[in-house]
Design a protein around this motif. Sequence first.
Motif, PDB file in Angstrom:
ATOM      1  N   MET A   1      23.989  -0.729 -16.101  1.00 20.21           N
ATOM      2  CA  MET A   1      24.687  -1.142 -14.892  1.00 20.21           C
ATOM      3  C   MET A   1      25.413   0.034 -14.265  1.00 20.21           C
ATOM      4  O   MET A   1      25.826   0.972 -14.950  1.00 20.21           O
ATOM      5  N   ASN A   2      25.552  -0.032 -12.959  1.00 19.92           N
ATOM      6  CA  ASN A   2      26.374   0.917 -12.208  1.00 19.92           C
ATOM      7  C   ASN A   2      26.870   0.179 -10.972  1.00 19.92           C
ATOM      8  O   ASN A   2      26.657  -1.038 -10.829  1.00 19.92           O
ATOM      9  N   ASN A   3      27.501   0.893 -10.069  1.00 22.01           N
ATOM     10  CA  ASN A   3      28.027   0.285  -8.855  1.00 22.01           C
ATOM     11  C   ASN A   3      27.865   1.268  -7.705  1.00 22.01           C
ATOM     12  O   ASN A   3      28.226   2.446  -7.837  1.00 22.01           O
TER      13      ASN A   3
ATOM     14  N   ASP B   1      25.826   3.192 -16.790  1.00 26.48           N
ATOM     15  CA  ASP B   1      24.999   4.383 -16.614  1.00 26.48           C
ATOM     16  C   ASP B   1      25.260   4.937 -15.222  1.00 26.48           C
ATOM     17  O   ASP B   1      24.793   4.400 -14.219  1.00 26.48           O
ATOM     18  N   LEU B   2      26.017   6.024 -15.143  1.00 28.23           N
ATOM     19  CA  LEU B   2      26.433   6.560 -13.850  1.00 28.23           C
ATOM     20  C   LEU B   2      25.309   7.244 -13.092  1.00 28.23           C
ATOM     21  O   LEU B   2      25.461   7.560 -11.911  1.00 28.23           O
ATOM     22  N   SER B   3      24.164   7.453 -13.752  1.00 27.07           N
ATOM     23  CA  SER B   3      23.015   8.031 -13.046  1.00 27.07           C
ATOM     24  C   SER B   3      22.151   6.957 -12.399  1.00 27.07           C
ATOM     25  O   SER B   3      21.261   7.260 -11.602  1.00 27.07           O
ATOM     26  N   LEU B   4      22.409   5.685 -12.743  1.00 31.44           N
ATOM     27  CA  LEU B   4      21.604   4.601 -12.186  1.00 31.44           C
ATOM     28  C   LEU B   4      21.965   4.399 -10.720  1.00 31.44           C
ATOM     29  O   LEU B   4      23.121   4.171 -10.367  1.00 31.44           O
TER      30      LEU B   4
ATOM     31  N   ALA C   1      27.546  -3.876  -7.539  1.00 26.23           N
ATOM     32  CA  ALA C   1      26.947  -3.725  -8.862  1.00 26.23           C
ATOM     33  C   ALA C   1      25.428  -3.636  -8.763  1.00 26.23           C
ATOM     34  O   ALA C   1      24.803  -4.304  -7.930  1.00 26.23           O
ATOM     35  N   ILE C   2      24.829  -2.796  -9.592  1.00 24.02           N
ATOM     36  CA  ILE C   2      23.373  -2.691  -9.681  1.00 24.02           C
ATOM     37  C   ILE C   2      22.979  -2.788 -11.155  1.00 24.02           C
ATOM     38  O   ILE C   2      23.719  -2.372 -12.044  1.00 24.02           O
ATOM     39  N   PHE C   3      21.792  -3.385 -11.383  1.00 19.70           N
ATOM     40  CA  PHE C   3      21.318  -3.676 -12.739  1.00 19.70           C
ATOM     41  C   PHE C   3      19.936  -3.077 -12.946  1.00 19.70           C
ATOM     42  O   PHE C   3      19.138  -3.011 -12.022  1.00 19.70           O
ATOM     43  N   GLU C   4      19.657  -2.704 -14.184  1.00 19.51           N
ATOM     44  CA  GLU C   4      18.298  -2.334 -14.561  1.00 19.51           C
ATOM     45  C   GLU C   4      18.123  -2.616 -16.055  1.00 19.51           C
ATOM     46  O   GLU C   4      18.990  -2.273 -16.861  1.00 19.51           O
ATOM     47  N   VAL C   5      17.016  -3.264 -16.407  1.00 14.19           N
ATOM     48  CA  VAL C   5      16.771  -3.650 -17.796  1.00 14.19           C
ATOM     49  C   VAL C   5      15.595  -2.847 -18.346  1.00 14.19           C
ATOM     50  O   VAL C   5      14.540  -2.755 -17.716  1.00 14.19           O
TER      51      VAL C   5
END
Length: 346
Positions: free
Chosen positions: A74-76, A181-184, A194-198
Amino acid sequence: RYVVQHRGELTLPFKRYQIQPVWRADRPQKGRYREFYQCDVDVVGSRSLLHEVELVDIVARVFAALGIRVTLKMNNRKILYGIAETIGHADKMIEITVAIDKLEKIGLENVRAELLERGLDEAAFDRLRPILELEGDNERKLDLLAGAIGASETGMKGVEEMRTILGYVTRLGIDLPVELDLSLARGLNYYTGAIFEVKALDYAIGSICGGGRYDDLTGIFGMPDTSGVGISFGADRIYDVMTGLGLFPAELDCATRVLFANLGEEEEFASMRLLRALRDAGIAAEIYPDRAKMKKQMEYADRRGIPFVALVGSDELARGCVTLRDMRTGEQVEVAGEELAARLGR
């Protein structure tokens, strides 16, 4: 588009899920398709961070049910803007996010080269590097991040949003590894929060689920200031992971749960009555259509991958029972006719 079209009919927040084919212009390769199925979950018409928490819970439940070990990153986007603002290049946020989104794939030095090529100076990258290299658990990363971008009001709002979401996830005991994850960055620039990646932990493939908060996506259709948040599950990639890890049950290739052997006229009629009762109970059943030799009927069940064969012969007719053979183990048990559905439903 749907929310805008039906704005007078829907009660907000509007929740929906949808499974549909989508397309993108891409060079086909392993795990990347021009046409693929996407399973979307969205909430439109609310800015509450509880929806982000619910989406994290959905991710945990889905992949637990499928037996896939995953991690949720996750990041934002507000944090990303705060980082760009802090290093003196808020005007180049898109260029910065596009470059750092490749960090895991190309490494820090290649990210540096790309950013210098896009107009950042060495001093700006030197301020960016320690932020990208932050280590520790999520709480420590947020503390360090707050110290690094504290002068950015937008960035600090993103930090507080992440504290709220991650705090709920921890306190609710949602069983899912979640990593800040600040690179996301994710490639779609309409994300605003907010952003998500699995990622699957046991199979090498790109992200299998992703999404985020979008604050004004309905604005392009003439309905501004309507926030939403959603995630998409990549059905094709999830299928690839499950196939690669052998997670599909062997009996999935055959919907039929039980085959009744055909042993004679009276036996056939009794079997048909039991078969109909099983179907009424939602259990897929069929009967061998001919009174063939038992070996042939058993071979048919075996080739089809049918897990059980029900035998109703003269002895079973007299006792009002069924001999149930497990084709996987060879074990046979006698079951009363009225208990057959319960036995097969286990």
